[in-house]
Design a protein around this motif. Sequence first.
Motif, PDB file in Angstrom:
ATOM      1  N   LEU A 158      52.707 -40.269 -11.300  1.00 42.90           N
ATOM      2  CA  LEU A 158      51.588 -41.020 -11.855  1.00 42.90           C
ATOM      3  C   LEU A 158      50.286 -40.222 -11.765  1.00 42.90           C
ATOM      4  O   LEU A 158      49.463 -40.247 -12.683  1.00 42.90           O
ATOM      5  CB  LEU A 158      51.440 -42.354 -11.117  1.00 42.90           C
ATOM      6  N   TRP A 159      50.103 -39.501 -10.660  1.00 36.42           N
ATOM      7  CA  TRP A 159      48.920 -38.661 -10.521  1.00 36.42           C
ATOM      8  C   TRP A 159      48.926 -37.524 -11.531  1.00 36.42           C
ATOM      9  O   TRP A 159      47.892 -37.207 -12.128  1.00 36.42           O
ATOM     10  CB  TRP A 159      48.818 -38.105  -9.109  1.00 36.42           C
TER      11      TRP A 159
ATOM     12  N   TYR B 264      44.603 -32.422  -6.772  1.00 33.28           N
ATOM     13  CA  TYR B 264      44.610 -33.641  -5.972  1.00 33.28           C
ATOM     14  C   TYR B 264      43.391 -33.739  -5.043  1.00 33.28           C
ATOM     15  O   TYR B 264      42.980 -34.845  -4.676  1.00 33.28           O
ATOM     16  CB  TYR B 264      45.895 -33.747  -5.138  1.00 33.28           C
ATOM     17  N   GLN B 265      42.801 -32.624  -4.685  1.00 33.41           N
ATOM     18  CA  GLN B 265      41.622 -32.695  -3.814  1.00 33.41           C
ATOM     19  C   GLN B 265      40.455 -33.419  -4.484  1.00 33.41           C
ATOM     20  O   GLN B 265      39.494 -33.826  -3.822  1.00 33.41           O
ATOM     21  CB  GLN B 265      41.189 -31.296  -3.381  1.00 33.41           C
ATOM     22  N   ARG B 266      40.553 -33.633  -5.791  1.00 28.89           N
ATOM     23  CA  ARG B 266      39.524 -34.380  -6.512  1.00 28.89           C
ATOM     24  C   ARG B 266      39.927 -35.837  -6.757  1.00 28.89           C
ATOM     25  O   ARG B 266      39.242 -36.578  -7.449  1.00 28.89           O
ATOM     26  CB  ARG B 266      39.235 -33.714  -7.864  1.00 28.89           C
ATOM     27  N   ALA B 267      41.030 -36.267  -6.149  1.00 27.62           N
ATOM     28  CA  ALA B 267      41.563 -37.600  -6.422  1.00 27.62           C
ATOM     29  C   ALA B 267      40.641 -38.722  -5.983  1.00 27.62           C
ATOM     30  O   ALA B 267      40.801 -39.867  -6.414  1.00 27.62           O
ATOM     31  CB  ALA B 267      42.929 -37.758  -5.742  1.00 27.62           C
TER      32      ALA B 267
ATOM     33  N   GLU C  52      42.436 -45.650  -7.988  1.00 33.06           N
ATOM     34  CA  GLU C  52      43.892 -45.794  -7.853  1.00 33.06           C
ATOM     35  C   GLU C  52      44.495 -44.759  -6.908  1.00 33.06           C
ATOM     36  O   GLU C  52      45.589 -44.954  -6.375  1.00 33.06           O
ATOM     37  CB  GLU C  52      44.567 -45.680  -9.228  1.00 33.06           C
ATOM     38  N   PHE C  53      43.779 -43.654  -6.694  1.00 31.96           N
ATOM     39  CA  PHE C  53      44.308 -42.567  -5.871  1.00 31.96           C
ATOM     40  C   PHE C  53      43.375 -42.184  -4.727  1.00 31.96           C
ATOM     41  O   PHE C  53      43.682 -41.271  -3.953  1.00 31.96           O
ATOM     42  CB  PHE C  53      44.570 -41.330  -6.740  1.00 31.96           C
TER      43      PHE C  53
ATOM     44  N   ILE D 177      34.464 -50.250  -5.882  1.00 30.36           N
ATOM     45  CA  ILE D 177      34.541 -51.215  -4.790  1.00 30.36           C
ATOM     46  C   ILE D 177      35.413 -52.397  -5.190  1.00 30.36           C
ATOM     47  O   ILE D 177      36.278 -52.837  -4.411  1.00 30.36           O
ATOM     48  CB  ILE D 177      33.135 -51.695  -4.401  1.00 30.36           C
ATOM     49  N   ALA D 178      35.211 -52.917  -6.398  1.00 28.32           N
ATOM     50  CA  ALA D 178      35.987 -54.068  -6.857  1.00 28.32           C
ATOM     51  C   ALA D 178      37.478 -53.741  -6.914  1.00 28.32           C
ATOM     52  O   ALA D 178      38.321 -54.540  -6.475  1.00 28.32           O
ATOM     53  CB  ALA D 178      35.481 -54.526  -8.223  1.00 28.32           C
ATOM     54  N   ARG D 179      37.831 -52.585  -7.438  1.00 26.51           N
ATOM     55  CA  ARG D 179      39.245 -52.203  -7.539  1.00 26.51           C
ATOM     56  C   ARG D 179      39.884 -52.039  -6.167  1.00 26.51           C
ATOM     57  O   ARG D 179      41.010 -52.492  -5.936  1.00 26.51           O
ATOM     58  CB  ARG D 179      39.363 -50.905  -8.348  1.00 26.51           C
TER      59      ARG D 179
END
Length: 237
Positions: A34-35, A53-56, A61-62, A126-128
Amino acid sequence: MLQKINLEDILFLDIETIPEYADFNALDDEKKELWEHKSQYQRKDEISAEEFYQRAGIWAEFGKIICISVGYFNLKGDKREFRVTTYHGEEKNLLEDFKNLLDLHFGHPKKLLCGHNAKEFDFPYIARRMLIHGIPLPHKLNLFGKKPWEIPHLDTMELWKFGDYKHFTSLKLMANVLGIPSPKQDIDGSMVRDVFYNENDIERIITYCELDVVTTAQVFLRLRNDDLLREKEIKKV
């Protein structure tokens, strides 16, 4: 119009986020796939999903929130204070603490939230993350069914756009052009992941986050043509 807003009705805020895990290989196979799909457009083919991934942390979601810094005005006659504090620790706990702040002290319809580029990043992030943790959304972040003029959010970058939807201006640049003294920051957003995972220095990140909250408030004051905060008026609580 901005001059009509009571400064005590505004909660200024900023968040710092990082990848949910320190290493790409901590993800299960489905999440890795998914990533890879989610990040494909940004990273193109030159960078692998693992390297990227270091920018996830920029995706809710990540990523995850490691601190929420807030600031608010306390006005007494001709005296004013700008009080700053930070919620940090386990993400679910800090989100619950932040929700309690909104529900107990900023739940009134006249109360507003303000950040820089917050409508695109901080507020939805924040909401997610609250929904991911099963936390009911506070009224100030529950936008379902609300008309644009009913949304209690201010965004200093949006105010600076004057309707120009293509225009992005960083908080640092806005502060510079508006003549706001630049705070002495020893890190920037690109370094937060490494400072957290490699140096385990949350206090350094909190200082950086709180300085951004103060700068956001200063920018808002300049947009109203108000006097800037003096150092003695800023209180950490």
